[in-house]
Design a protein around this motif. Structure first.
Motif, short mmCIF file in Angstrom:
data_model
loop_
_atom_site.label_atom_id
_atom_site.label_comp_id
_atom_site.label_asym_id
_atom_site.label_seq_id
_atom_site.Cartn_x
_atom_site.Cartn_y
_atom_site.Cartn_z
N HIS A 1 -34.73 9.31 3.19
CA HIS A 1 -36.09 9.80 3.39
C HIS A 1 -36.58 9.57 4.81
CE1 HIS A 1 -36.62 10.81 -0.77
NE2 HIS A 1 -36.13 9.64 -1.13
N ALA A 2 -36.16 8.47 5.41
CA ALA A 2 -36.60 8.17 6.77
C ALA A 2 -35.88 9.09 7.78
CB ALA A 2 -36.33 6.71 7.10
N TRP B 1 -44.70 1.29 6.33
CA TRP B 1 -44.22 1.11 4.97
C TRP B 1 -42.70 1.24 4.96
CZ3 TRP B 1 -46.16 5.50 7.00
CH2 TRP B 1 -45.54 6.73 6.72
N ARG C 1 -42.57 21.81 9.18
CA ARG C 1 -43.06 22.43 7.94
C ARG C 1 -42.32 23.76 7.80
NH1 ARG C 1 -46.04 18.54 5.20
NH2 ARG C 1 -47.24 17.38 6.73
N PRO D 1 -42.66 15.74 4.27
CA PRO D 1 -41.75 15.59 5.41
C PRO D 1 -40.68 14.52 5.16
CG PRO D 1 -44.03 15.58 6.15
CD PRO D 1 -44.07 15.58 4.66
N LEU D 2 -40.95 13.59 4.28
CA LEU D 2 -39.95 12.57 3.96
C LEU D 2 -39.18 12.94 2.70
CD1 LEU D 2 -41.94 11.08 5.95
CD2 LEU D 2 -41.11 8.97 4.91
N HIS D 3 -39.30 14.20 2.32
CA HIS D 3 -38.57 14.74 1.17
C HIS D 3 -38.90 14.04 -0.15
CE1 HIS D 3 -35.28 16.95 3.66
NE2 HIS D 3 -36.51 17.18 4.07
N HIS D 4 -40.17 13.76 -0.33
CA HIS D 4 -40.61 13.29 -1.64
C HIS D 4 -41.33 14.45 -2.31
CE1 HIS D 4 -39.62 9.11 -1.13
NE2 HIS D 4 -40.18 9.12 0.07
N VAL E 1 -40.98 2.49 8.30
CA VAL E 1 -41.42 3.72 8.96
C VAL E 1 -42.89 3.59 9.33
CG1 VAL E 1 -39.72 5.37 8.10
CG2 VAL E 1 -41.68 4.81 6.69
N ASP F 1 -39.05 2.94 3.40
CA ASP F 1 -38.46 4.04 2.64
C ASP F 1 -36.95 4.00 2.85
OD1 ASP F 1 -38.24 6.27 1.04
OD2 ASP F 1 -39.96 7.26 1.95
N LYS G 1 -51.46 4.25 4.38
CA LYS G 1 -50.28 3.51 4.83
C LYS G 1 -50.16 3.63 6.34
CE LYS G 1 -47.17 5.71 2.07
NZ LYS G 1 -46.01 5.98 1.19
N ARG H 1 -52.05 12.22 0.25
CA ARG H 1 -51.44 11.99 1.55
C ARG H 1 -50.37 13.05 1.83
NH1 ARG H 1 -47.99 8.94 4.09
NH2 ARG H 1 -48.76 7.59 5.73
N GLY I 1 -45.04 12.32 8.29
CA GLY I 1 -45.93 11.79 7.26
C GLY I 1 -46.57 10.47 7.65
N SER I 2 -46.88 10.32 8.93
CA SER I 2 -47.36 9.02 9.40
C SER I 2 -48.85 8.80 9.19
CB SER I 2 -47.09 8.87 10.89
OG SER I 2 -45.72 9.02 11.15
N ARG I 3 -49.54 9.87 8.81
CA ARG I 3 -51.00 9.77 8.80
C ARG I 3 -51.57 9.69 7.39
NH1 ARG I 3 -54.03 11.64 13.01
NH2 ARG I 3 -52.89 11.31 14.93
N SER I 4 -52.69 9.00 7.28
CA SER I 4 -53.37 8.89 5.99
C SER I 4 -54.81 9.33 6.14
CB SER I 4 -53.37 7.44 5.50
OG SER I 4 -52.08 6.92 5.48
#
Ligand code: SF4
Ligand code: SF4
Ligand code: SF4
Lengths: 262, 385
Positions: A102-103, A96, B189, B341-344, A123, A98, A93, B45, A170-173
């Motif tokens: 969460h954002a 995306w 973290r 980090p996005l609380h999932h 995001v 959210d 991603k 991920r 969480g920007s990286r895949s």
């Protein structure tokens, strides 16, 4: 008889070994083969857009529902050859959607108004001014350019994923497998990636280099603005002056370059 | 001295062959990973490091734990550790080798691993971790081999080895400190973002490493006529006792800070690990087992009567080894990534292939260990004879 059996065994053994080793060689070979056209072209042409610190302002008031975001996300996915791999663990991603909670995890508000509560937020990588991902990368495969864009060299990346642990957004895949089978219509102007490397939004550096705005900005009907945060007369600075904006996790000191008008 | 590794009884060779078979099977699984990619693992991920990095972290501790025999022996001239110091050094060699293999197994593009050297990046902790781990491997090989050689020739170790010995002691603390810095310097973290992470890592290392060493000593004493000596065993047991108490104490400090401050970012990971979050909690039974194992071990070790009973001591060491392994080798890494980090809440469970590959690395480590211990013990026996 004995002899032929022995040589048969020998041949069988060698071919079994070959079967095992061949894919290994193939991977080496294919990574070589793709190396030529894999590099994205970021070299600045005459009409290149330049800036000191590129930034983005997303006006979330202009979005009502997921439908409004979909074309934006799809546009980025298709020009950057982002695969749809079906398996959740393997997903890639760049941009995306959210929910607010969460954002903006540290702006928790249980009584937030209805619009924001149900509004999907876009995001993406924040192109942080003090990016922890760059600090963590042991090979400089992730680096910050003079214009503030946090870029990646897919050829240098060793796939250690330290940058993923370091990014607080969480920007990286990570390419957990070869992404190519998951790309429906390949865009020949942008490289596909190989398995085992990390990737993320690049603020469309390849488009800025030829004088174009980022794709998501282009297809957003004016909901996303892009410009030089360092230039007081830029559109983004005007928007920031006139509107109250928020950023994601400002308390971490990463100084994100993506702002949201809510 | 190497020739000693080629002479052995049936038990020795059986062990060697079993280890080689495991390594072979794991090698084939690794080929699968090499061709397909890390997608054969349970990582995602959100949980982008898994079993490999967790094993690596735990084993850095085992490697560092060797210093708990080297330090009293070399710095305080504690003679009772004379026989097992070499074993501690060789255990460190085997552990660091496993650490390096786990890092390689975890890389997405392993053929580019040398990029870390080609583009040295001092602001990355991983760069420093690579330096300290390789340095520690080198120090232990140099020191271990030369000290053993000297012992065989019944002469004191050469003078030039002294600086290496002295450097290797703080270096042992260094490898685990730098490894903790890999985690505790990352913004956002919260499970790792704590100044006590490095001390906590060290405390668990100084319990786990010597526990394994003691267990190995018990095994060796059973299969050979090598005897580390009662005094050495009891001294090591006391070191383990203090270390495991410190480990649990540091952990309780974490729990206090998280829950008294009640800051969600700090409590949420502990909640995930110990009671589960939003219905997810694969690690809950493991974490409680870890706490119970360590607590029982403390009770057994603190009491001199039970500590001096070697069978109970052995049980305590097993409990500590498993308890600290769960804490670091299972909970520490996934616990830090869940929630994301996005609380999932996306959980991680290792796949069978991932576990076999990890077993293969452990087998490689034990292969190295078996050979090194065989050499060390043959030399001891030669000297005694
Ligand atoms: S959002 Fe994450 S990946 Fe993007 S620059 Fe910031 S830390 Fe790096
Ligand atoms: S995965 Fe690649 S980009 Fe990320 S830290 Fe490692 S080498 Fe750098
Ligand atoms: S800036 Fe470009 S790369 Fe980043 S999300 Fe927008 S379209 Fe995608």
């Amino acid at each position: 008889m004995k002899n032929s059996r022995r040589s048969f065994l020998k041949i069988a053994g060698v071919s079994a070994l070959g079967l095992v080793i061949k894919p290994v060689f193939n991977t080496f070979a294919s990574s070589e083969e793709h190396a030529e056209h894999l590099k994205p072209d970021f070299s600045k042409k005459n009409n290149a857009l330049t800036g000191k610190r590129w930034g983005m302002v997303i006006d979330t008031r202009k979005f009502q529902s997921e439908e409004d975001l979909k074309p934006i996300i799809d546009a980025c996915n298709s020009i950057h050859n982002i695969p749809d791999l079906k398996v959740k663990n393997h997903e890639i991603k760049w941009i995306w959607e959210d929910e607010y909670e969460h954002a903006f995890t540290d702006s928790e508000n249980e009584y937030v108004n209805e619009r924001v509560k149900h509004l999907p937020f876009l995001v993406l990588c924040n192109h942080c001014d003090d990016p922890p991902c760059v600090r963590a990368c042991p090979t400089k495969a992730t680096f910050k350019r003079e214009d503030g864009i946090v870029l990646m060299d897919f050829h240098r990346c060793i796939g250690c994923r330290f940058c993923m642990a370091a990014c607080p957004y969480g920007s990286r895949s990570f390419n957990f497998r070869d992404p190519r089978p998951g790309i429906e219509h390949q865009n020949p102007d942008y490289p596909t990636r190989t398995k085992g490397v990390v990737e993320k939004c690049n603020f469309c550096a390849e488009r800025l280099a030829v004088g174009k705005m980022p794709k998501c900005v282009e297809v957003s009907n004016g909901a996303i603005a892009f410009g030089d945060l360092d230039d007081p007369d830029s559109t983004v600075r005007k928007l920031l002056k006139e509107n109250y904006t928020i950023r994601r996790k400002p308390s971490l000191g990463t100084h994100p370059s993506v702002f949201y008008i809510v | 001295m190497l020739e000693n590794a080629l002479k052995g009884n049936k038990g020795y060779w059986t062990l060697i062959i079993v280890l080689l078979v495991i390594m072979g099977v794991a090698g084939l699984c690794y080929l699968k990973q090499f061709t397909f990619g890390l997608g054969i693992t349970g990582m995602s991920r959100d949980v982008s490091w898994g079993f490999y990095i967790a094993q690596f972290t735990f084993l850095v501790g085992v490697a560092a734990g060797g210093v708990m025999v080297a330090l009293p022996y070399y710095l305080h001239n504690y003679k009772a550790f004379g026989k097992i110091t070499i074993l501690g050094e060789f255990l460190a060699i085997a552990s660091v080798s496993m650490c390096l293999l786990f890092i390689l197994a975890d890389l997405g593009q392993v053929q580019r691993a040398l990029n870390v050297l080609l583009h040295p990046t001092p602001h990355s902790v991983l760069f420093w971790d690579m330096i300290v781990l390789n340095g520690y491997l080198f120090l232990n090989i140099i020191v271990g081999w030369n000290v053993l050689e000297a012992e065989r020739n019944s002469v004191p170790p050469p003078q030039w080895i002294k600086p290496f010995i002295y450097i290797s002691i703080p270096w042992a603390f260094g490898i685990h400190t730098v490894t903790a810095y890999l985690f505790c310097g990352l913004p956002g973290r919260h499970y790792w973002l704590t100044a006590i992470l490095a001390p906590r890592f060290l405390a668990s290392a100084f319990a786990a490493g010597p526990s394994l060493l003691l267990l190995l000593c018990f095994i060796i004493r059973k299969v050979t006529n090598f005897d580390p000596g009662k005094q050495a065993i009891q001294a090591l047991a006391k070191i383990i006792t203090y270390a495991i108490i410190a480990n649990v104490f540091f952990f309780l400090c974490e729990v206090f800070v998280a829950f008294y401050s009640n800051i969600p970012g700090h409590t949420v990971h502990l909640k995930y690990l110990f009671v589960g979050l939003h219905g997810h909690g694969v690690l809950v039974p493991w974490m409680w087992a870890s706490v119970i194992f360590m607590t029982v071990a403390i009770i057994l070790l603190v009491n001199p009567v039970t500590r001096q009973n070697e069978s109970i001591l052995m049980v305590s060491c097993i409990l500590i080894f498993i308890g600290t392994w769960i804490d670091k080798g299972l909970g520490m890494i996934s616990g830090g990534f869940v929630p994301s980090p996005l609380h999932h809440v996306n959980e991680y469970v290792p796949t069978i292939l991932e576990i076999i590959i990890s077993l293969g690395v452990w087998a490689t480590g034990f292969f190295i260990l078996t050979i090194l211990f065989k050499i060390a013990i043959s030399v001891e026996q030669e000297v005694e004879a």
